[in-house]
Scaffold this active site. Structure first.
Site, PDB file in Angstrom:
ATOM      1  N   GLY A  83      14.575  -3.427 -14.902  1.00 41.19           N
ATOM      2  CA  GLY A  83      15.912  -3.131 -15.436  1.00 41.19           C
ATOM      3  C   GLY A  83      16.034  -3.151 -16.949  1.00 41.19           C
TER       4      GLY A  83
ATOM      5  N   GLY B 214      15.683  -5.591 -19.091  1.00 40.03           N
ATOM      6  CA  GLY B 214      14.616  -6.299 -19.791  1.00 40.03           C
ATOM      7  C   GLY B 214      13.424  -5.400 -20.064  1.00 40.03           C
TER       8      GLY B 214
ATOM      9  N   TYR C 277      27.831 -16.777 -10.453  1.00 32.33           N
ATOM     10  CA  TYR C 277      27.443 -15.758 -11.430  1.00 32.33           C
ATOM     11  C   TYR C 277      28.369 -15.780 -12.645  1.00 32.33           C
ATOM     12  CZ  TYR C 277      25.995 -11.307 -13.448  1.00 32.33           C
ATOM     13  OH  TYR C 277      25.543 -10.337 -14.304  1.00 32.33           O
TER      14      TYR C 277
ATOM     15  N   SER D 127      27.732 -11.213 -19.337  1.00 35.50           N
ATOM     16  CA  SER D 127      28.394 -10.145 -18.593  1.00 35.50           C
ATOM     17  C   SER D 127      29.885 -10.216 -18.820  1.00 35.50           C
ATOM     18  CB  SER D 127      28.106 -10.289 -17.107  1.00 35.50           C
ATOM     19  OG  SER D 127      28.964  -9.449 -16.382  1.00 35.50           O
TER      20      SER D 127
ATOM     21  N   GLY E 119      12.838 -11.911 -17.968  1.00 34.95           N
ATOM     22  CA  GLY E 119      13.213 -10.865 -17.020  1.00 34.95           C
ATOM     23  C   GLY E 119      12.709  -9.516 -17.474  1.00 34.95           C
ATOM     24  N   ALA E 120      11.463  -9.509 -17.961  1.00 34.74           N
ATOM     25  CA  ALA E 120      10.899  -8.300 -18.552  1.00 34.74           C
ATOM     26  C   ALA E 120      10.316  -7.351 -17.515  1.00 34.74           C
ATOM     27  CB  ALA E 120       9.819  -8.686 -19.564  1.00 34.74           C
TER      28      ALA E 120
HETATM   29  N1  LIG Z   1      23.237  -4.458 -14.207  1.00 31.31           N
HETATM   30  C1  LIG Z   1      24.458  -4.678 -14.666  1.00 31.31           C
HETATM   31  O1  LIG Z   1      25.380  -3.912 -14.416  1.00 31.31           O
HETATM   32  C2  LIG Z   1      24.728  -5.898 -15.518  1.00 31.31           C
HETATM   33  C3  LIG Z   1      26.033  -6.128 -15.950  1.00 31.31           C
HETATM   34  C4  LIG Z   1      26.290  -7.260 -16.707  1.00 31.31           C
HETATM   35  C5  LIG Z   1      25.258  -8.121 -17.042  1.00 31.31           C
HETATM   36  N2  LIG Z   1      23.989  -7.880 -16.604  1.00 31.31           N
HETATM   37  C6  LIG Z   1      22.931  -8.847 -16.964  1.00 31.31           C
HETATM   38  O2  LIG Z   1      21.791  -8.179 -17.444  1.00 31.31           O
HETATM   39  C7  LIG Z   1      20.637  -8.982 -17.221  1.00 31.31           C
HETATM   40  C8  LIG Z   1      19.501  -8.115 -16.694  1.00 31.31           C
HETATM   41  O3  LIG Z   1      19.854  -7.603 -15.439  1.00 31.31           O
HETATM   42  P1  LIG Z   1      19.345  -6.229 -14.838  1.00 31.31           P
HETATM   43  O4  LIG Z   1      20.558  -5.426 -14.560  1.00 31.31           O
HETATM   44  O5  LIG Z   1      18.276  -5.657 -15.653  1.00 31.31           O
HETATM   45  O6  LIG Z   1      18.787  -6.761 -13.413  1.00 31.31           O
HETATM   46  P2  LIG Z   1      17.391  -6.609 -12.658  1.00 31.31           P
HETATM   47  O7  LIG Z   1      16.940  -5.194 -12.703  1.00 31.31           O
HETATM   48  O8  LIG Z   1      17.597  -7.247 -11.343  1.00 31.31           O
HETATM   49  O9  LIG Z   1      16.400  -7.495 -13.538  1.00 31.31           O
HETATM   50  C9  LIG Z   1      16.507  -8.899 -13.544  1.00 31.31           C
HETATM   51  C10 LIG Z   1      15.246  -9.510 -14.100  1.00 31.31           C
HETATM   52  O10 LIG Z   1      15.364 -10.937 -14.083  1.00 31.31           O
HETATM   53  C11 LIG Z   1      14.216 -11.489 -13.490  1.00 31.31           C
HETATM   54  N3  LIG Z   1      14.472 -12.789 -12.864  1.00 31.31           N
HETATM   55  C12 LIG Z   1      15.382 -13.102 -11.912  1.00 31.31           C
HETATM   56  N4  LIG Z   1      15.289 -14.406 -11.587  1.00 31.31           N
HETATM   57  C13 LIG Z   1      14.298 -14.935 -12.337  1.00 31.31           C
HETATM   58  C14 LIG Z   1      13.716 -16.229 -12.445  1.00 31.31           C
HETATM   59  N5  LIG Z   1      14.123 -17.261 -11.687  1.00 31.31           N
HETATM   60  N6  LIG Z   1      12.723 -16.420 -13.345  1.00 31.31           N
HETATM   61  C15 LIG Z   1      12.283 -15.388 -14.096  1.00 31.31           C
HETATM   62  N7  LIG Z   1      12.782 -14.151 -14.030  1.00 31.31           N
HETATM   63  C16 LIG Z   1      13.784 -13.918 -13.164  1.00 31.31           C
HETATM   64  C17 LIG Z   1      13.754 -10.444 -12.495  1.00 31.31           C
HETATM   65  O11 LIG Z   1      12.416 -10.671 -12.134  1.00 31.31           O
HETATM   66  P3  LIG Z   1      11.728 -10.034 -10.799  1.00 31.31           P
HETATM   67  O12 LIG Z   1      11.281  -8.666 -11.202  1.00 31.31           O
HETATM   68  O13 LIG Z   1      10.583 -10.946 -10.522  1.00 31.31           O
HETATM   69  O14 LIG Z   1      12.743 -10.028  -9.728  1.00 31.31           O
HETATM   70  C18 LIG Z   1      13.994  -9.177 -13.302  1.00 31.31           C
HETATM   71  O15 LIG Z   1      12.953  -8.963 -14.213  1.00 31.31           O
HETATM   72  C19 LIG Z   1      21.070 -10.101 -16.289  1.00 31.31           C
HETATM   73  O16 LIG Z   1      21.213 -11.293 -17.031  1.00 31.31           O
HETATM   74  C20 LIG Z   1      22.425  -9.642 -15.776  1.00 31.31           C
HETATM   75  O17 LIG Z   1      23.259 -10.721 -15.484  1.00 31.31           O
HETATM   76  C21 LIG Z   1      23.715  -6.776 -15.866  1.00 31.31           C
END
Ligand SMILES: NC(=O)c1ccc[n+]([C@@H]2O[C@H](COP(=O)([O-])OP(=O)(O)OC[C@H]3O[C@@H](n4cnc5c(N)ncnc54)[C@H](OP(=O)(O)O)[C@@H]3O)[C@@H](O)[C@H]2O)c1
Ligand SMILES: *[C@@H]1O[C@H](CO)[C@@H](O)[C@H](O)[C@H]1NC(C)=O
Ligand SMILES: *[C@@H]1O[C@H](CO)[C@@H](O)[C@H](O)[C@H]1NC(C)=O
Ligand SMILES: *[C@@H]1O[C@H](CO)[C@@H](O)[C@H](O)[C@H]1NC(C)=O
Ligand SMILES: *[C@@H]1O[C@H](CO)[C@@H](O)[C@H](O)[C@H]1NC(C)=O
Length: 331
Positions: free
Chosen positions: A56, A58, A207, A181, A52-53
């Site tokens: 966000g 990543g 989730y 999370s 997920g690089a």
């Molecule tokens: N944001 C929050 O408040 C929060 C809170 C708790 C936990 N988290 C956790 O933090 C982590 C990162 O989330 P984020 O907030 O940075 O979200 P984000 O901005 O939506 O980034 C998610 C990343 O995951 C990738 N991804 C999704 N499905 C995929 C798949 N099937 N194969 C490969 N890559 C995939 C996306 O790729 P694309 O660019 O191609 O879509 C994107 O790079 C997640 O595990 C999330 O559960 C976040």
């Protein structure tokens, strides 16, 4: 009486109030942003893999690891998104940023990515299982027949971890980090017989279930590694905080452009930035304070209590056995 004598105290009072308000807001914002990883640890000669690089948390994790001189494999499902992401990594050394196509919703794609990485690298120091989707709106099965969120957030990372484990064991201190999370606390005990069933589906359930599985995985993996006398690989999970990222993309209301515009000042102030969100990940990847610490759950760069379900040994073992079979890794 002179006019100046009247205004001076008023001005002083005004300045005092302004000072208190701005000072208060500054410290409130600092508190919201959470603890930052400031240890001066170099990642020179380290090889890191981040899922997920492309966006966000990543993306910001990749940036900081590269700044600290690591070679970073960026696992992204979409090459255009990966290239777009690379352009945002201004100041990074592009020769240490390597894109590998990897869609976690396809076991074949994961196997191909693992093959590519292990052919290029004997040793992997850091694996960050970060990719995730939240509140995926519809019940959908992957090409491998699993519910979308379950495989994207959990099973896919399980397979990737297993495939990269031999290379992680060759590291002096291999570190596996799972971005979980706080919502994993909301999950009940996972019923492995229904995870892929429509009747177990809902906006929230998949989730928190997948995020609980991330925490349980760290617990069980640690047990198995220690049992096999592997003491140089650690596995931990974390909560990054509430981050203003693209994770909310599937939320029907929040995702409207107009709503986003209106909410911008509020989210800007009250939510953490993706960079803030990367801090606990970086702490677990690099800090000397967590040398040898494994099977634990962290938040804000410190140890936190996990959902008690995640320390249920039998349930964790059951999940591991199930996962081996689901990924076709049965021994
Ligand atoms: N944001 C929050 O408040 C929060 C809170 C708790 C936990 N988290 C956790 O933090 C982590 C990162 O989330 P984020 O907030 O940075 O979200 P984000 O901005 O939506 O980034 C998610 C990343 O995951 C990738 N991804 C999704 N499905 C995929 C798949 N099937 N194969 C490969 N890559 C995939 C996306 O790729 P694309 O660019 O191609 O879509 C994107 O790079 C997640 O595990 C999330 O559960 C976040
Ligand atoms: C992270 O979760 C994956 C599944 O998502 C699991 O395979 C892995 O063992 C876990 N590792 C850690 C360090 O929690
Ligand atoms: C890590 O531990 C494994 C298992 O004990 C061992 O085979 C490997 O050589 C160790 N790696 C390093 C770099 O110490
Ligand atoms: C998941 O969390 C939500 C709240 O965030 C809760 O309403 C729901 O019941 C939880 N699902 C499960 C299966 O525990
Ligand atoms: C998991 O699999 C192992 C080996 O096949 C077996 O010994 C163990 O009892 C299983 N654990 C559970 C909880 O089913």
């Amino acid at each position: 009486m002179d006019a100046a004598d009247e205004t001076t105290p008023a001005l002083t009072t005004l300045l005092l109030y302004a000072g208190v308000i701005f000072g208060g807001l500054y410290f409130l914002r600092r508190w919201i942003k959470g603890r930052q990883f400031t240890e001066r640890m170099s990642a020179k000669d380290k090889v890191a893999v981040v899922t997920g690089a492309s966006a966000g948390i990543g993306l910001e994790t990749v940036r900081e690891l590269n700044y600290r001189k690591a070679k970073v494999y960026m696992l992204c499902r979409n090459e255009d998104r990966a290239n777009e992401a690379k352009r945002k990594l201004v100041g990074c050394d592009p020769t240490r940023l390597i894109f590998v196509q990897c869609d976690l919703s396809s076991f074949e794609s994961i196997r191909e990515a693992a093959r590519e990485i292990t052919q290029a690298e004997q040793v992997i120091d850091i694996l960050i299982n970060n990719a995730g989707i939240m509140f995926y709106p519809k019940f959908e099965k992957t090409v491998d027949g699993h519910e979308m969120t379950w495989q994207s957030n959990y099973l896919g990372h399980f397979l990737l971890t297993e495939l990269l484990l031999p290379a992680l064991k060759r590291a002096q201190h291999g570190r596996i980090i799972n971005v979980s999370s706080k919502l994993h606390h909301k999950s009940k005990k996972i019923d492995l017989t229904t995870v892929d069933d429509k009747k177990a589906f809902g906006m929230m359930q998949p989730y928190n279930r997948s995020k609980l599985a991330n925490v349980m995985h760290a617990h069980e993996l640690t047990k198995r590694l220690r049992k096999a006398s592997v003491h140089n690989v650690t596995a931990n999970s974390l909560h990054p905080g509430v981050i203003d990222s693209e994770l909310s993309r599937h939320l029907p209301f929040v995702n409207k452009p107009l709503i986003r515009q209106i909410a911008k000042p509020i989210t800007w102030f009250f939510m953490r930035t993706p960079k803030d969100g990367a801090q606990t990940t970086l702490y677990l990847a690099l800090s000397k304070h967590v040398d040898g610490v494994s099977g634990k759950y962290f938040s804000d760069c410190k140890l936190e209590a996990e959902n008690p379900v995640a320390t249920d040994d039998a349930a964790c073992e059951d999940l591991y056995n199930y996962s081996l079979e689901a990924c076709g890794l049965q021994k």
